[in-house]
Design an enzyme around this catalytic site. Structure first.
Site, PDB file in Angstrom:
ATOM      1  N   LYS A  11       0.629  -1.117  -0.175  1.00  0.00           N
ATOM      2  CA  LYS A  11      -0.074   0.103  -0.023  1.00  0.00           C
ATOM      3  C   LYS A  11       0.995   1.697   0.117  1.00  0.00           C
ATOM      4  O   LYS A  11       0.266   2.523  -0.191  1.00  0.00           O
ATOM      5  CB  LYS A  11      -0.817  -0.254   1.168  1.00  0.00           C
ATOM      6  CG  LYS A  11      -1.762  -1.231   1.347  1.00  0.00           C
ATOM      7  CD  LYS A  11      -2.975  -1.072   0.102  1.00  0.00           C
ATOM      8  CE  LYS A  11      -3.911  -2.402   0.024  1.00  0.00           C
ATOM      9  NZ  LYS A  11      -5.046  -2.335  -0.559  1.00  0.00           N
ATOM     10  N   ASP A  12       2.385   1.339   0.571  1.00  0.00           N
ATOM     11  CA  ASP A  12       2.903   2.556   0.375  1.00  0.00           C
ATOM     12  C   ASP A  12       3.204   3.042  -1.406  1.00  0.00           C
ATOM     13  O   ASP A  12       3.224   3.816  -1.404  1.00  0.00           O
ATOM     14  CB  ASP A  12       3.771   1.992   1.049  1.00  0.00           C
ATOM     15  CG  ASP A  12       4.315   1.557   1.859  1.00  0.00           C
ATOM     16  OD1 ASP A  12       3.603   1.327   3.049  1.00  0.00           O
ATOM     17  OD2 ASP A  12       5.384   0.933   2.682  1.00  0.00           O
TER      18      ASP A  12
END
Length: 272
Positions: A11-12
């Protein structure tokens, strides 16, 4: 192995792209507040990106999500709003109904705080961020990837990577992974959205979903996901969560349909 990213999950990539794109479009400026509903990982990514670029961040989460993620968000200076679960709540199992309550609270807070909503289920930055993921896959496999397998939450990972891989080689087969209890995208009945595969299988069709990218579907049970996650640790020293376990379980099933020389790619979404 996406847990090598700063916040420990895939998700980064999207979190940073969402902030960068919103800045370029003039939707946010330093000092503003960003808000998002999250199972934890997207929130952690956004908390890191916001802290580094001068924004306040509010994570709106179900009370059924992992308490470890709440503590991590607090450590990253994020404000966390926990929303009670619906009906018979069970820690570690967040249902579609729970997510609807989270969404309602998100909308209320966004109005009250005049915050920019990252809106990961509909934001095109979600899929665009994975052009780089696909490029890494393509380079590291030397273009030999025959199949790609990924579980769907917001759909950004699957849609973004599948589109980019098929653009490079239309013969690449791309397969969706869903919880056995909630195979909505495959067109089957949803029995229960309260399963163990956190951050995925919400039985919601993402706003940017593209069925033309899908070559098949795998429905994976909780027990199969847990078994594979534990096997990754005991046999391969990879500490992975149950969502990663589901990805690997589906990839193992896919081996029965491919030739021995064909390469299957899947995602270790985060750390267990």
């Amino acid at each position: 192995m996406e847990y090598f990213l700063p916040g420990g999950s895939i998700k980064d990539r999207v979190a940073l792209r969402i902030i960068q794109d919103a800045e370029k479009a003039g939707k946010i400026k330093p000092g503003d507040t960003v808000i998002e509903m999250t199972a934890g990982n997207r929130g952690i990514g956004l908390a890191i990106s916001c802290a580094r670029t001068g924004y306040r961040f509010i994570a709106v989460m179900s009370a059924g999500n992992s308490p470890e993620r709440v503590r991590m968000l607090n450590a990253l200076r994020a404000e966390v709003e926990l929303v009670p679960q619906s009906g018979a709540s069970e820690m570690g199992k967040v249902s579609r109904e729970d997510m609807e309550l989270v969404k309602q609270r998100l909308e209320e807070l966004a109005r009250q705080r005049e915050a920019y909503c990252a809106d990961q289920f509909n934001n095109p930055s979600n899929t665009a961020a994975h052009e780089s993921t696909a490029q890494e896959i393509w380079e590291q496999t030397e273009g030999r990837a025959a199949a790609f397998v990924a579980i769907v939450g917001t759909g950004g990972t699957f849609t973004g990577i599948a589109r980019a891989l098929k653009r490079r080689n239309p013969k690449v087969k791309c397969y969706v992974v869903e919880p056995a209890e909630a195979p909505l995208l495959a067109g089957h009945p949803v029995v229960n959205t309260r399963h163990q595969l956190q951050g995925a299988g919400f039985a919601i069709t993402p706003g940017f979903w593209d069925t033309s990218l899908v070559d098949g579907y795998f429905a994976i049970s909780n027990s199969a996901a847990v078994e594979q996650a534990r096997r990754l640790g005991s046999e391969h020293e990879i500490v992975a969560g149950y969502t990663t376990g589901a990805n690997v379980a589906a990839a193992m099933k896919l081996t029965d349909t491919l030739t021995p020389n064909e390469l299957i790619v899947t995602i270790a979404c985060d750390m267990g």
